[in-house]
Design a protein around this motif. Structure first.
Motif, PDB file in Angstrom:
ATOM      1  N   ALA A 165      72.045  28.145  31.589  1.00 57.35           N
ATOM      2  CA  ALA A 165      72.461  28.550  30.239  1.00 57.35           C
ATOM      3  C   ALA A 165      71.933  27.563  29.211  1.00 57.35           C
ATOM      4  O   ALA A 165      72.163  26.361  29.320  1.00 57.35           O
ATOM      5  CB  ALA A 165      73.983  28.648  30.170  1.00 57.35           C
ATOM      6  N   GLY A 166      71.205  28.063  28.240  1.00 55.63           N
ATOM      7  CA  GLY A 166      70.658  27.218  27.175  1.00 55.63           C
ATOM      8  C   GLY A 166      69.453  26.413  27.600  1.00 55.63           C
ATOM      9  O   GLY A 166      68.938  25.587  26.840  1.00 55.63           O
ATOM     10  N   GLU A 167      68.968  26.607  28.820  1.00 53.04           N
ATOM     11  CA  GLU A 167      67.870  25.772  29.347  1.00 53.04           C
ATOM     12  C   GLU A 167      66.610  26.587  29.624  1.00 53.04           C
ATOM     13  O   GLU A 167      65.743  26.139  30.373  1.00 53.04           O
ATOM     14  CB  GLU A 167      68.312  25.097  30.662  1.00 53.04           C
ATOM     15  N   PHE A 168      66.523  27.789  29.083  1.00 56.80           N
ATOM     16  CA  PHE A 168      65.410  28.643  29.496  1.00 56.80           C
ATOM     17  C   PHE A 168      64.037  28.161  29.015  1.00 56.80           C
ATOM     18  O   PHE A 168      63.015  28.619  29.517  1.00 56.80           O
ATOM     19  CB  PHE A 168      65.676  30.111  29.122  1.00 56.80           C
ATOM     20  N   LYS A 230      65.209  36.225  42.884  1.00 62.77           N
ATOM     21  CA  LYS A 230      63.923  36.514  42.228  1.00 62.77           C
ATOM     22  C   LYS A 230      64.125  37.566  41.130  1.00 62.77           C
ATOM     23  O   LYS A 230      63.645  37.411  40.005  1.00 62.77           O
ATOM     24  CB  LYS A 230      62.910  37.006  43.263  1.00 62.77           C
ATOM     25  N   CYS A 231      64.862  38.617  41.454  1.00 60.30           N
ATOM     26  CA  CYS A 231      65.094  39.685  40.459  1.00 60.30           C
ATOM     27  C   CYS A 231      65.831  39.135  39.241  1.00 60.30           C
ATOM     28  O   CYS A 231      65.465  39.438  38.096  1.00 60.30           O
ATOM     29  CB  CYS A 231      65.914  40.820  41.068  1.00 60.30           C
ATOM     30  N   PHE A 232      66.858  38.321  39.480  1.00 54.71           N
ATOM     31  CA  PHE A 232      67.614  37.787  38.349  1.00 54.71           C
ATOM     32  C   PHE A 232      66.740  36.885  37.474  1.00 54.71           C
ATOM     33  O   PHE A 232      66.860  36.888  36.247  1.00 54.71           O
ATOM     34  CB  PHE A 232      68.844  37.019  38.830  1.00 54.71           C
ATOM     35  N   LEU A 233      65.859  36.111  38.099  1.00 57.40           N
ATOM     36  CA  LEU A 233      65.021  35.216  37.303  1.00 57.40           C
ATOM     37  C   LEU A 233      64.002  35.992  36.484  1.00 57.40           C
ATOM     38  O   LEU A 233      63.762  35.677  35.316  1.00 57.40           O
ATOM     39  CB  LEU A 233      64.330  34.196  38.200  1.00 57.40           C
ATOM     40  N   VAL A 234      63.406  37.009  37.085  1.00 52.21           N
ATOM     41  CA  VAL A 234      62.467  37.852  36.334  1.00 52.21           C
ATOM     42  C   VAL A 234      63.205  38.478  35.160  1.00 52.21           C
ATOM     43  O   VAL A 234      62.729  38.499  34.020  1.00 52.21           O
ATOM     44  CB  VAL A 234      61.855  38.943  37.250  1.00 52.21           C
ATOM     45  N   TYR A 235      64.404  38.971  35.428  1.00 52.47           N
ATOM     46  CA  TYR A 235      65.230  39.600  34.387  1.00 52.47           C
ATOM     47  C   TYR A 235      65.508  38.606  33.249  1.00 52.47           C
ATOM     48  O   TYR A 235      65.327  38.907  32.071  1.00 52.47           O
ATOM     49  CB  TYR A 235      66.537  40.092  35.016  1.00 52.47           C
ATOM     50  N   ALA A 236      65.910  37.384  33.642  1.00 52.55           N
ATOM     51  CA  ALA A 236      66.265  36.378  32.628  1.00 52.55           C
ATOM     52  C   ALA A 236      65.047  36.018  31.779  1.00 52.55           C
ATOM     53  O   ALA A 236      65.153  35.819  30.565  1.00 52.55           O
ATOM     54  CB  ALA A 236      66.811  35.140  33.315  1.00 52.55           C
ATOM     55  N   ARG A 237      63.875  35.917  32.403  1.00 47.46           N
ATOM     56  CA  ARG A 237      62.658  35.547  31.678  1.00 47.46           C
ATOM     57  C   ARG A 237      62.259  36.600  30.658  1.00 47.46           C
ATOM     58  O   ARG A 237      61.692  36.286  29.622  1.00 47.46           O
ATOM     59  CB  ARG A 237      61.498  35.402  32.668  1.00 47.46           C
ATOM     60  N   THR A 238      62.534  37.863  30.978  1.00 45.18           N
ATOM     61  CA  THR A 238      62.078  38.930  30.079  1.00 45.18           C
ATOM     62  C   THR A 238      63.062  39.198  28.957  1.00 45.18           C
ATOM     63  O   THR A 238      62.852  40.089  28.152  1.00 45.18           O
ATOM     64  CB  THR A 238      61.846  40.248  30.861  1.00 45.18           C
ATOM     65  N   ARG A 239      64.156  38.454  28.911  1.00 45.20           N
ATOM     66  CA  ARG A 239      65.127  38.697  27.844  1.00 45.20           C
ATOM     67  C   ARG A 239      65.011  37.678  26.730  1.00 45.20           C
ATOM     68  O   ARG A 239      64.665  36.561  26.947  1.00 45.20           O
ATOM     69  CB  ARG A 239      66.541  38.686  28.405  1.00 45.20           C
TER      70      ARG A 239
END
Ligand SMILES: NC(=O)C1=CN([C@@H]2O[C@H](COP(=O)(O)OP(=O)(O)OC[C@H]3O[C@@H](n4cnc5c(N)ncnc54)[C@H](OP(=O)(O)O)[C@@H]3O)[C@@H](O)[C@H]2O)C=CC1
Ligand SMILES: CC(=O)[C@@H](O)[C@H](O)COP(=O)(O)O
Length: 239
Positions: A165-168, A230-239
């Motif tokens: 959180a807050g570290e993307f 992997k799915c969650f990280l891809v999701y987080a990156r695209t938001r």
């Protein structure tokens, strides 16, 4: 002057399971924050009746249509809508007032209602890892299209998300998923060939539903969790 907080309306898919019943404990402890809008189960009609009487949701759904009459009669006279069948379960998540859908059914059956909830732009609390294992790319794409936030419930993924959180903007070097190893962690190959179902169902740390407990004993769960991460990280990156 105190400001009133609007309670979140929550639908729990799989309310009679391990995750579902723990979520209801949280709701019971925070009646000022959450209200149960819908509860669903597959066969556990008695438990669903008890939950409905305690939490007074707007609607309950039992997937097994043979259990409908029992459910309907037990809740007669209460202001609770009673439905049965897979279609009803998939539709209930679309109801207007729902804010959060906790996807806590087990297995592939959780996919369709989760997709419907995303399309209805609900916030998704995702425990049903099978949804990402079988359709991760589709779920990510739908979540972006419909702007439906997805929060991981699986413990490792939830912990990772809270750390991030807050570290993307910080590059991630690596993510380590820990594994308990299950009840057979120290078994030799010979011992493994003799293990029984009852032993596999005794997880050393967690009380979970039967499927994830068996998956944990065979380490299959960790394979699912790598795909899930992997799915969650891809999701987080695209938001
Ligand atoms: N338990 C845990 O600690 C964790 C679980 N998870 C994941 O969360 C999900 C739920 O796990 P868990 O709570 O352990 O599972 P449980 O087996 O304890 O509960 C499953 C729930 O789903 C319902 N259900 C099962 N099949 C169907 C179906 N075909 N149609 C409609 N409802 C159905 C069950 O109803 P009924 O009672 O009537 O059978 C029950 O309410 C899984 O994907 C699991 O991998 C992830 C992390 C931790
Ligand atoms: C509680 C939870 O989230 C499970 O996914 C648990 O982590 C299983 O762990 P193991 O597969 O490492 O036994």
């Amino acid at each position: 002057m105190t400001k009133e907080i609007k309670k979140k309306q929550i639908a729990i898919l799989g309310s009679t399971g391990s995750i579902g019943s723990q979520a209801l404990q949280v709701v019971a402890e925070h009646p000022d924050l959450y209200e149960v809008y819908a509860l669903t189960a597959n066969n556990s009609v008695e438990q669903l009746i008890q939950q409905a009487r305690q939490f007074m949701p707007e609607a309950v759904v039992i997937a097994n249509e043979n259990k409908y009459e029992e459910l309907k009669q037990a809740l007669a006279g209460l202001p609770i809508k009673v439905y049965a069948g897979v279609e009803a379960l998939c539709q209930v998540v679309e109801s207007g007032p729902i804010d959060i859908v906790l996807s806590a059914m087990v297995g592939y059956a959780g996919l369709k209602p989760t997709i419907n909830a995303i399309k209805a732009r609900k916030q998704i609390a995702l425990a049903n890892k099978e949804t990402l294992v079988v359709a991760g790319e589709l779920i990510n794409s739908l979540a972006n299209t419909y702007k439906a936030p997805i929060l991981p419930v699986d413990s490792e993924h939830s912990a990772i998300f809270q750390c991030l959180a807050g570290e993307f903007d910080n590059p991630i070097e690596k993510i380590i998923l820990t594994a308990s190893g299950g009840p057979f962690r120290t078994c030799s190959l010979e011992q493994l060939s003799l293990v029984k179902k009852e032993q596999a169902l005794k997880h050393p740390n967690w009380e979970m539903g039967a499927k994830i407990t068996i998956d944990s004993a065979s380490m299959m769960n960790k394979g699912f969790e790598v795909i899930e991460a992997k799915c969650f990280l891809v999701y987080a990156r695209t938001r």
